[in-house]
Structure formats: C-alpha cells, structure tokens
Design an enzyme around this catalytic site. Structure first.
Site, PDB file in Angstrom:
ATOM      1  N   CYS A  72     -23.906  69.763 -48.803  1.00 19.02           N
ATOM      2  CA  CYS A  72     -24.845  70.690 -49.439  1.00 19.02           C
ATOM      3  C   CYS A  72     -25.475  71.595 -48.380  1.00 19.02           C
ATOM      4  O   CYS A  72     -26.310  71.151 -47.583  1.00 19.02           O
ATOM      5  CB  CYS A  72     -25.919  69.893 -50.186  1.00 19.02           C
ATOM      6  SG  CYS A  72     -27.325  70.862 -50.733  1.00 19.02           S
ATOM      7  N   CYS A  89     -29.275  72.034 -48.462  1.00 22.55           N
ATOM      8  CA  CYS A  89     -29.952  70.829 -47.951  1.00 22.55           C
ATOM      9  C   CYS A  89     -30.194  70.955 -46.443  1.00 22.55           C
ATOM     10  O   CYS A  89     -31.232  70.527 -45.930  1.00 22.55           O
ATOM     11  CB  CYS A  89     -29.117  69.585 -48.226  1.00 22.55           C
ATOM     12  SG  CYS A  89     -28.855  69.216 -49.973  1.00 22.55           S
TER      13      CYS A  89
END
Length: 343
Positions: free
Chosen positions: A106, A109
């Site tokens: 991700c 993230c």
C-alpha cells in the site's frame, strides 16, 4: 471461511470507515464539539475488543521463550495477534491507542505511517501508535472490518471510538488527535499523566512504582495468583493504599469469574429461583462486559426474594459495584434501581 484480506482493500482510496463493533466518522469537516459527542457516545457502548484474548493467550503459550513486545513498550509498537490484548485493548484502558492498519504493498500507507510516528513522538506518550500489518494479522484486520488502506482507528477503553481512511495531511491528523485527547482526557488517566510529565521536563517525571509493575506484568501474562500476591504485598506494607486495594479486588474477581461455566447463564435463565446460578451468571456477564445485564439480573432477583436470600444477593451486587468507579453511570443507575427494589 478464510478471507484474503488484500483483495478486500482498496489501495489508498478514501472511504467511510466501517468498524464492525461501532460507528465511526471521518474527521474531515467535523466540529470539535460534534466529534467529542461522537466519542462520548462510542465510549458508552457495550463494545469490547477482547475477542482475540484467547488466541493471544494460546500464541503466548506456544512461544515458550517469549518474544512479543511487553505492555507499555513505547509510544510506537508493532502489534500482532500475540500482543494485541496487552498493547491495544489493555493499554487503551489507560490512554488513547491509535491503530494504523497498513500493508507493504500500500503506497499511501508508506506516506501516512511516518507522519503518525512523528506525531506519536511529539505528543510524548499522550497516545500510543499501534502498527498492524494486515497481511500478517488477518484476524485483526477482519475484526476491525476496514474497507480500505490505510485505515486508522482510535481505541479507548477497549473500544473503537473514531477512525479515518486515507493518507490525510499532517495538520488534519493533528487536529483529529487533539480533538480525541480533549474528549478523552477525563476518561483515560494516562493522557493527563503523559502531558504533565512532558511539562515537568527531562528527569522530572515520576518513576513507576516497581511493586505495581510486578503485579501488572503478572496480570498481563494471566498469572492471577502472582498478581494477587504482588498486590497483597503492597497492602501489607501500606494498608491504606487505595490503588492496590482496588486492583486486588479486581484481580480476585477476574480469577474467580474466569473459572465460571458459561452455561450458568442458561441455567439461571431457566430457573430464576436458583440463587447460586443467578450470582454466578451475573459474575460471568460482568466478565463479558455485559454490565447492565448483570446488574439487572441481580436487582430482579432481589425483587423476587426476601430474608437471607435477598441479603445475600444485595451484598453480592454491592461487591460488584466496588469493581467500578463510583461515578460510573451504570453503577449510579443500578444503585437507584436497587433502592427502588428494596424500598
């Protein structure tokens, strides 16, 4: 049924966060007063994240040498199923815990996590950042039920109270955190303690009492006998130590209630006149965070009984009250209901 967590997330998409245990809101555009009301409402719900406790205990037993993070190990901690109970649920009863659900694949993230870590350091322990890799800890990810990554969930008192998804700007996150801390400061003593310690400067913060640390460590590993002995040792030296006396009562209750057969609730429901079953069922319900139901059960029993049976149930109910803060709304209501039942 096994769920592939990676497939259930939308990488970096901002979406309304849905947490299975309660309703949470995006911080964007919300007033501070409205956010405080939402937090207060969430805190009053009968929600508990302790569902992973048994699996965590089993994992600790399988790891004979130990290797998980110790409770209170810092303001940023990596969390897995084995230490979820101690690092998220238990710590959230004292201070705000902010859970960061992330994955290596991700990209947003990787933008958000460093910001959260920076803010955790700046706040000097007023809140704790719990980082959880969803690929390695799928049960935890499923427990929260987030629909996108990254997802950030605020946990207080063992319950999720607010959340957001997406890599929000640092200032917006800072505002969100300040709003939560303002709403929770009176409920979680660790927030004020950390803020006061930061104001004292280096070396001036009060050191932890090692006697309590010993007791709390024993409790964290489920060794109730050792925890009871440690608290009793404090009381023997300081009979008037209110903190130790309250903790000892709670440890004894947990040790007792943990041995109760869950089927006792069914037996109590089937036979309202079985006093022993009513008392045990109430204890089990308290352990399961069904506080109002437990109090109501005993108050209903008091209404049906008289003489020694009534005194026995009343005494037991008052002992349960002593496990909680005297100003707890649930206790205050139950005391009123008890007075009505008696008089």
């Amino acid at each position: 049924m096994r769920v592939a967590v990676r497939k259930t997330y939308r990488d970096g998409q901002r979406a309304r966060v849905r947490v299975r245990m309660g309703t949470v809101t995006q911080p964007r555009g919300a007033s501070r007063q409205g956010n405080q009301q939402a937090v207060s409402a969430a805190l009053s719900g009968a929600v508990d994240l302790s569902g992973l406790k048994e699996r965590a205990d089993a994992a600790r037993q399988q790891t004979s040498g130990g290797g998980g993070s110790a409770p209170g190990g810092g303001v940023v901690v990596d969390v897995t199923e084995s230490n979820f109970q101690s690092e998220v649920v238990d710590r959230s009863r004292n201070t705000l815990v902010v859970v960061d659900l992330w994955a290596d694949w991700c990209q947003p993230c990787k933008q958000l996590s460093p910001v959260l870590e920076k803010l955790a350091g700046e706040f000097n322990g007023a809140w704790v950042l719990a980082k959880i890799d969803v690929d390695a800890n799928q049960r935890i990810a499923q427990l929260f039920g987030a629909q996108s990554l990254p997802t950030v969930i605020a946990v207080a008192g063992g319950q999720p109270v607010d959340a957001f998804s997406g890599a929000l700007p640092e200032q917006e996150i800072r505002t969100w955190l300040n709003s939560l801390l303002d709403a929770l400061r009176d409920k979680l003593p660790g927030i004020a303690a950390a803020e006061q310690g930061a104001g004292q400067g280096e070396g001036e913060a009060e050191e932890e009492d090692p006697r309590f640390t010993e007791a709390e460590d024993a409790l964290a590993r489920g060794d109730y006998a050792a925890a009871e002995a440690a608290y009793q040792k404090i009381i023997d030296a300081e009979p008037g130590n209110e903190q130790a006396n309250a903790a000892l009562n709670q440890v004894r209750f947990i040790a007792h209630a943990s041995e109760i057969d869950p089927q006792v609730v069914t037996r109590a429901d089937q036979d309202p006149n079985d006093i022993d079953a009513q008392l045990s069922a109430a204890d089990y319900q308290v352990l399961q965070q069904q506080i109002e139901q437990a109090f109501a059960r005993l108050i209903d029993t008091i209404r049906r009984t008289s003489g020694d049976d009534r005194d026995r149930v009343r005494t037991h109910l008052v002992e349960l009250f002593e496990l909680f803060d005297a100003n707890d709304d649930r206790v205050l209501k139950a005391r009123r209901d008890l007075a009505s039942a008696l008089f």
